[in-house]
Structures are given as structure tokens and as C-alpha cells.
Scaffold this active site. Structure first.
Site, PDB file in Angstrom:
ATOM      1  N   PRO A   1      41.962  34.199  47.585  1.00  0.00           N
ATOM      2  CG  PRO A   1      43.886  32.920  47.897  1.00  0.00           C
ATOM      3  CD  PRO A   1      43.352  34.081  47.109  1.00  0.00           C
ATOM      4  CB  SER A   2      39.426  31.512  52.461  1.00  0.00           C
ATOM      5  OG  SER A   2      38.162  31.507  51.842  1.00  0.00           O
TER       6      SER A   2
ATOM      7  CD  GLU B   1      30.889  37.916  48.015  1.00  0.00           C
ATOM      8  OE1 GLU B   1      29.908  38.502  47.535  1.00  0.00           O
ATOM      9  OE2 GLU B   1      31.873  37.587  47.349  1.00  0.00           O
TER      10      GLU B   1
END
Length: 586
Positions: free
Chosen positions: A372-373, A501
Site C-alpha cells: 500500500p501507499s 511504477e
């Protein structure tokens, strides 16, 4: 920062100027010419004295006229050359100082930039150094020639009439009493003014660099108010500075005019009594001006010196910062070895980000980091790039900690493609070749662009590889910027790839093309991938799940689906496994 004594500040300021290594020969030549110019000026009142005392048309011969003209010409020529030489020295000092500051900023670690705004640093290198230039080019000449003029004038005046000269000496202690307290005030105001100028420059730089965000967010009014407040604060400091100038100028003028009246009154009485001649009084008044004018220039020099010392204080702090050493350490012989994180901790300002991270990046394989972030994925990349040092544990390549290798050698092994590849103003070719220490052939550049699926769109530009891309690449689409970033990485031929990403901000069509380019880039290289979309890392050799700075799972996609609940939840949400029938029903 502890307040320094005046003497310490002056010493540090002198050392700052000295370290720029100004030309001693030019300064000496400027000094000698200034002395000649001043001495020539000292001759003129004596000539005037003799002319008045023995005035007749018969007494004015060609020799006297030639002598007077020679003095004027000598004064003009020597003064002009002296001013040019000192301006040269001043410009050289500022250029070297800006060069030192720029070199320092380039070699400062990333942690420094986390705590300082870009605009403030720009202000230090432009506005603050300009104040130093003004001191050297506009005031130092007047200061030293003024000293010579004052000493010479006082010497001649003592010879003409020592009693009147002693009256004039009262000017010096009075001037000092005025200048010292106002000078201390000027230092504080100038220091505050430079800090506020740096903040204002930072605001302008930040807003103008994100003008599209300002427009799209209808934030013009908000940013206008911020800029207006900054301009008003500068106005306030400017008024404080003006108040000091408003005090210094009239007070010094009052002292000088009072002295002039006293000299004229007392001198007139001396002439009437026969103690001195009319020519002596005229010469006395002319020499008085040769003392008074430098004294007024001293006030300007003194206030400018305080401003320069205030401006230089921040520069001295920056130059004292510890910088990165690019060459210290071993050369990386081979990166075809496992990279191991051994219980790595990292905290930023006592805020833990990574805790006991243990993982292995196998050579020649693709390792993906998901989570997760805010889980610490980008921080992990920053440690790999050696932007920061672990606060605990170690990162090992083979048998060595990565800190044992030189920064230059280590970073030469790395190709980094972030979410949005940074593009500099310049041509497409310059961006692809950015950072290379060698001059690549055109065939190599085209080959890298072809593998990045960038060659086709580059060729469609009117000027091809020589097309200007605009500031931060505004003339390119997001997909085009990413592919140029990939071409840049391919041309470097890195052994270790860090992909942050690289397709997350692209549309579906651009993502497909960039994924193909990344496939070419990853071929045969050790690759570490940050992924928010699991679709980009299903085929990774190993996936590391990071949550709240800790490794909570490791394995292939299939293994994590079975063993890691949070990974399985990510997979259900993002891949919609029910619809694609992967691993049956979930």
C-alpha cells in the site's frame, strides 16, 4: 545559530572573499593608480592657493596651465583604469563565488534538499552575491582612495594651519559615534532582507514552475495573495533600510556643514588677522572637500559592508555543509551478485519508515516490491540509489557494503526510470544522452530510441532528434517522456534497473507501448520494480510485499496468492481474478 561577534563576522567575510583568489596583481595595480589619481588631486588645491595669492595675468604662464591640465588628465586616466581593474576583480570574485556555490549545491546530498527550498538557494547564488559585487566594484575603490585623500589632505592642512586642522579632526569621532550603532542595525536589517528575498524567490520559483496546476485549480487569487504578502514583507524591510539611510545621510551632512561653517568663520578671522592668506583659506576649503567627500563615501561603504556581511552569512553556512564524495571508495567490478538487505532500518527525522527489512535481490532476475501507499517502497529505492544511508543494518553486494563503493562507480551501474521521467529543456538528443561522460554515436542513440519505441515519434518531429522539448518537456506527452527516459536508461547500459511504477500515469495505449520498451530494457539485467498495479509484476521472479515499512511476505505471484491475505486482497481488487479465471475462484 549563535550570534557572532563583529570581529568574527568580519573575519569570515574576509576569508570568503580571499578563498575566491582575487587577482593580487590587478588589485595592486588598481591601488597604485588610485594613489596616483589621489595625489594628482591633492596638487590642484596647492596650485589654486598660489594662483590666488599671486594672481596676475602675467603670472599665469604656459607652464602653469600645462601643469594644471596634466594633473586633471592624470587624475582622469588613472582613476578610470583603477575603476576598471577593481570592477574586473569584483566580477571575478562574484563569478568564482557563484561557481563555488553551484559546485557545492551540485554535490550536496539529497537530504539537504529535503530541508531547503530551491528558490532560496537560487537567491543565495544571485541576489546575495550581487550585493558582494556592489561592495567590491562600487565602494572599495572609494574607500581606499578616500583614506589616501584624507591622510594626504590632513598632512598638507597641518602644514598650512595646524590649529584649524585640529578643529577638523573632531569630524572623525563624531562620525564613528553615528556610524557604529547604525551599522549594527543595518547588519540585522540586511540579514533579514536577504532571508525574505530568498523566501520570495522560492515562492515565485515554486508557483511559476507549477503554473498549470495553479490554472487548473483556480488558485490564481490564493497565489496572488501569497506573492502580495511576500512583496509587502520585502517592502517593510526596505523601509527599515531606508530609515537607516535617512538617519546616516542627514546626520553626517549636519556634522560636515557645521564644520564648514566653523572653518569659514574661524578661517575668515585668521585671514583678517594675517595669520593665513586668502589663498590658504581657499586651499583649506578645497582640502576640506577632499576630506568631506570621502567621509560621505565611507558611510556608503560602511552600510554596504554591513549588507554584504549579512548576505554572506548564509553563503558561508552553505559552503560549510558536508557534501557527497563521488570518487571515494572502491570501483564496482561486477554487479552480477546478490544484493542483500540485512535488517535495514531507516528513519527520517526520528520518524521510522523502514524496520528490519530483510530481502535478497538476485542477479539477472526481476524482483518486485508491492504494498500500500506509504509502506516505504520509494524509500527503499532511495537507499539503493544511496540518496540516504540506512539508520540501521546494511545493504550488501557480494561481500561489501554498498557504502564501500564510490558513489560514481555505484550509480554508473544503475538505470532509474521513475513514474514520470524528468526531462530537461533542450533537444530530444540532449535528453537521451543526459549524464553520459562519453559522446555516443548517432547509431547508438537511434538504437536506444528504437528499443524504447521512441524513434518513430521522434522522427515525426520537424527537427527530429534536434527538436526542442520545452521546459520540463512540456511539448511531449506523458508516454513520449517515459519512452525518452527509457531510451536514456538503455543508452547508459546499466546492470541494475530501478523501475518506479513507470507506467502508472499513462493511458492504456501508452502503457502497452512503454511496457514493451521496458521489456527490452529489463532483458538480461537485475531489475527491481515498484508496482502499484499488480498486473505489471505477475511475471516477476520474486515479489516482496512491504507494509508499514516491514516485509510481510515474499515469493512468486502464485505463492503469495496462497499464503498472503493482503496480497490476495490486492489481487482480487486489481486483477479481478474471478473474471480472468486465474487460479480458479477466489
Amino acid at each position: 545559530m549563535k550570534e557572532q561577534r563583529y570581529g568574527d563576522r568580519l573575519r569570515l567575510f574576509y576569508e570568503l572573499i580571499r578563498d575566491t583568489k582575487p587577482s593580487k596583481a590587478r588589485m595592486a595595480a588598481a591601488g597604485i593608480l588610485s594613489v596616483i589619481s589621489t595625489l594628482a588631486g591633492l596638487v590642484i588645491p596647492l596650485f589654486t592657493k598660489n594662483l590666488i595669492d599671486d594672481f596676475s595675468f602675467e603670472s599665469i604662464g604656459a607652464f602653469h596651465i600645462l601643469l594644471l591640465l596634466s594633473a586633471f588628465v592624470a587624475q582622469a586616466i588613472t582613476s578610470g583604469i583603477s575603476i576598471y581593474l577593481l570592477n574586473y576583480v569584483g566580477q571575478h570574485v562574484v563569478a568564482k563565488l557563484r561557481e563555488r556555490l553551484w559546485k557545492k549545491h551540485i554535490h550536496l546530498p539529497v537530504s539537504f534538499y529535503d530541508q531547503h527550498k530551491t528558490g532560496e538557494m537560487i537567491s543565495r547564488m544571485t541576489n546575495d552575491t550581487a550585493i558582494l559585487k556592489g561592495l567590491i566594484t562600487d565602494h572599495i575603490t572609494n574607500f581606499f582612495t578616500g583614506i589616501i585623500a584624507i591622510i594626504g589632505s590632513f598632512g598638507i592642512l597641518l602644514y598650512l594651519d595646524w590649529q584649524m586642522t585640529l578643529i577638523m579632526l573632531a569630524l572623525i569621532p563624531l562620525s564613528i559615534l553615528i556610524l557604529l550603532p547604525l551599522g549594527r542595525k543595518m547588519y540585522k536589517v540586511s540579514k533579514g532582507l536577504q532571508d525574505e528575498t530568498a523566501r520570495f524567490t522560492s515562492l515565485l520559483s515554486e508557483v511559476l514552475s507549477h503554473v498549470r496546476l495553479v490554472k487548473s485549480s483556480n488558485a490564481e487569487t490564493k497565489e496572488y495573495e501569497s506573492g502580495k504578502e511576500g512583496a509587502f514583507r520585502l517592502f517593510t524591510f526596505g523601509l527599515s533600510e531606508a530609515k537607516i539611510h535617512a538617519l546616516i545621510g542627514p546626520l553626517i551632512s549636519f556634522v560636515i556643514m557645521s564644520l564648514l561653517v566653523i572653518i569659514l568663520g574661524y578661517g575668515g578671522l585668521r585671514v583678517q588677522s594675517g595669520a593665513i592668506s586668502s589663498g590658504d583659506l581657499v586651499a583649506f576649503i578645497l582640502y576640506l572637500f577632499q576630506i568631506v567627500i570621502p567621509m560621505t563615501q565611507f558611510t556608503a561603504f560602511f552600510t554596504q559592508l554591513q549588507k554584504a556581511m549579512g548576505a554572506s552569512e548564509r553563503m558561508i553556512e552553505i559552503l560549510g555543509e558536508e557534501e557527497e564524495s563521488l570518487s571515494a571508495g572502491k570501483e564496482v567490478k561486477s554487479i552480477a551478485k546478490p544484493i542483500i538487505f540485512q535488517e535495514v532500518d531507516f528513519a527520517y527525522k526520528n520518524d521510522p519508515i523502514l524496520t528490519k527489512v530483510a530481502l535478497e535481490i538476485e542477479p539477472g532476475k526481476t524482483t518486485a516490491i508491492v504494498g500500500p501507499s506509504g509502506s516505504g517502497k520509494t524509500t527503499l529505492f532511495s537507499l539503493m540509489e544511496r540518496y540516504y544511508k540506512p539508520t540501521g543494518g546494511a545493504i550488501i553486494l557480494g561481500e561489501n557494503r554498498i557504502e564501500e563503493f564510490s558513489l560514481q562507480s555505484w550509480r554508473e551501474q544503475i538505470g532509474y526510470v521513475p513514474q514520470e521521467s524528468p526531462i530537461t529543456s533542450g533537444t530530444v538528443k540532449e535528453n537521451i544522452c543526459y549524464g553520459l561522460t562519453r559522446e555516443p554515436k548517432d547509431e547508438e542513440i537511434i538504437r536506444a530510441a528504437e528499443m524504447a519505441y521512441a524513434h518513430q515519434f521522434i522522427e515525426e518531429f520537424p527537427e527530429g532528434y534536434h527538436t526542442q522539448v520545452g521546459e520540463r518537456g512540456v511539448k511531449l506527452s506523458g508516454g513520449q517522456r517515459q519512452r525518452i527516459g527509457i531510451a536514456r536508461a538503455l543508452l547508459r547500459d546499466p546492470k541494475l534497473l530501478l523501475l518506479d511504477e513507470a507506467t502508472s500515469s499513462l493511458d492504456s495505449h501508452s502503457e502497452i507501448v512503454v511496457q514493451k520498451a521496458l521489456g527490452n530494457l529489463m532483458m538480461g539485467r537485475t531489475t527491481l520494480v515498484i508496482a502499484h498495479r499488480l498486473s505489471t509484476v505477475i511475471d516477476a521472479d520474486k515479489i516482496i510485499f512491504l507494509d508499514k515499512g516491514k516485509v510481510t511476505g515474499s515469493g512468486t505471484h502464485e505463492q503469495l496468492l496462497e499464503s498472503h491475505a493482503m496480497y490476495r486482497e490486492f489481487a482480487v481488487q486489481q486483477l479481478k481474478l474471478q473474471n480472468i479465471g486465474l487460479n480458479g475462484t477466489v
